[in-house]
Design an enzyme around this catalytic site. Sequence first.
Site, PDB file in Angstrom:
ATOM      1  N   ASN A  77      -1.991   0.424   7.235  1.00 56.97           N
ATOM      2  CA  ASN A  77      -0.702   0.372   6.548  1.00 56.97           C
ATOM      3  C   ASN A  77      -0.020   1.736   6.614  1.00 56.97           C
ATOM      4  OD1 ASN A  77      -0.852  -2.343   5.719  1.00 56.97           O
ATOM      5  ND2 ASN A  77      -2.032  -1.805   3.900  1.00 56.97           N
ATOM      6  N   ASN A 115       0.878  -1.174   0.000  1.00 56.74           N
ATOM      7  CA  ASN A 115       0.000   0.000   0.000  1.00 56.74           C
ATOM      8  C   ASN A 115       0.914   1.221   0.000  1.00 56.74           C
ATOM      9  OD1 ASN A 115      -2.939   0.512   2.131  1.00 56.74           O
ATOM     10  ND2 ASN A 115      -2.640   0.983   0.012  1.00 56.74           N
ATOM     11  N   CYS A 122      -4.905  -3.057   1.764  1.00 55.35           N
ATOM     12  CA  CYS A 122      -5.615  -2.127   2.634  1.00 55.35           C
ATOM     13  C   CYS A 122      -5.454  -2.646   4.056  1.00 55.35           C
ATOM     14  CB  CYS A 122      -7.091  -2.041   2.248  1.00 55.35           C
ATOM     15  SG  CYS A 122      -8.091  -1.029   3.369  1.00 55.35           S
ATOM     16  N   CYS A 172      -5.931   4.347   8.342  1.00 60.31           N
ATOM     17  CA  CYS A 172      -5.275   3.535   7.319  1.00 60.31           C
ATOM     18  C   CYS A 172      -4.138   2.833   8.042  1.00 60.31           C
ATOM     19  CB  CYS A 172      -4.761   4.406   6.187  1.00 60.31           C
ATOM     20  SG  CYS A 172      -3.666   3.537   5.039  1.00 60.31           S
TER      21      CYS A 172
END
Length: 318
Positions: free
Chosen positions: A78, A13, A228, A76
């Site tokens: 990552n 990602n 994700c 998020c």
Amino acid sequence: MQIEFVKCHGSGNDFPLVDARALDLPEDAWVRLARALADRAGPVGGDGLLLLTRGDATHAFGMRMFNPDGSEAETCLNGVRCTARLGFERLGIAEARVLLKTSDAEAALQPELAPGVTTIRTRVGPVSTLASDVGLRIDAREVIDAPIPGFPSERAFTAVAMPNPHLVSFVDRVDEAELVALGDWCEAGPALLPARGNVSFVEVRGSAEAPALFVRTYERGVGLTNSCGSAMAASTYAAARTGRIAFDRETQVFNRGGMVRASATQAAEVTIAGNATFEWDGRISFDPETGALSALEVIGRRPAEVAAWDEMLATISR
């Protein structure tokens, strides 16, 4: 103005990551910067824009994440790992509580997943399975391994707020065309899910003694993505909640981008340990009024980190 950034990725990602602690731009300028820097047709490209932001009395620093369409995500995971690494390096620390848009996360350096692969553990939660927290406008209190009334699919889903919204379905085999169709439907902001949502199909692989998860996700504001982090976390919790894996047991979770180690607790907390790889450092001219970019300069490259990640990918089965 000149914007310096690190091109980084967590489990594939990828993002431009900006230390924004000393930058005071209006909100619409951040949106324009995200659209410009994350544009795959532009000079940088990415799955979004990450900002290392100022913390507060209980957070060493914060993170903001903008999708390529300019919308801001609640989290998020990552990206948290990558942002935490930059925060650790800038502040000379090895663990911190990270301030997010509507929640926070704990982050800490961990032993490397593989030689040369910088690894960070994040813990988030408690996550929520309340339909209202996920953004579903239905009569049911929650959706756990069941069809969603009004959803254009008869598949069973588990709805999880990380706090960003996720709909997770366990399948024998991922059908990408079906996944994209459902993701496109959610992306249109239907009355059932007006704030949109992330949709994941998950295969349970491995053995009963050592199960693994393979996650394929249509990400809100992005589309079909190779990785994700919050979807990997939501899938881990959904798998434990539905008895497909055990609570409090570390499980390998794969996607097209790579692999993390994850576990979920009955108290609805999820822990993920994964890479935070810095690929190169850059500087670019940005016009806050128009969003125009020009004169990208690559300040330095990090070939050893890139090679270490590529070597790790060659050893895992996805």
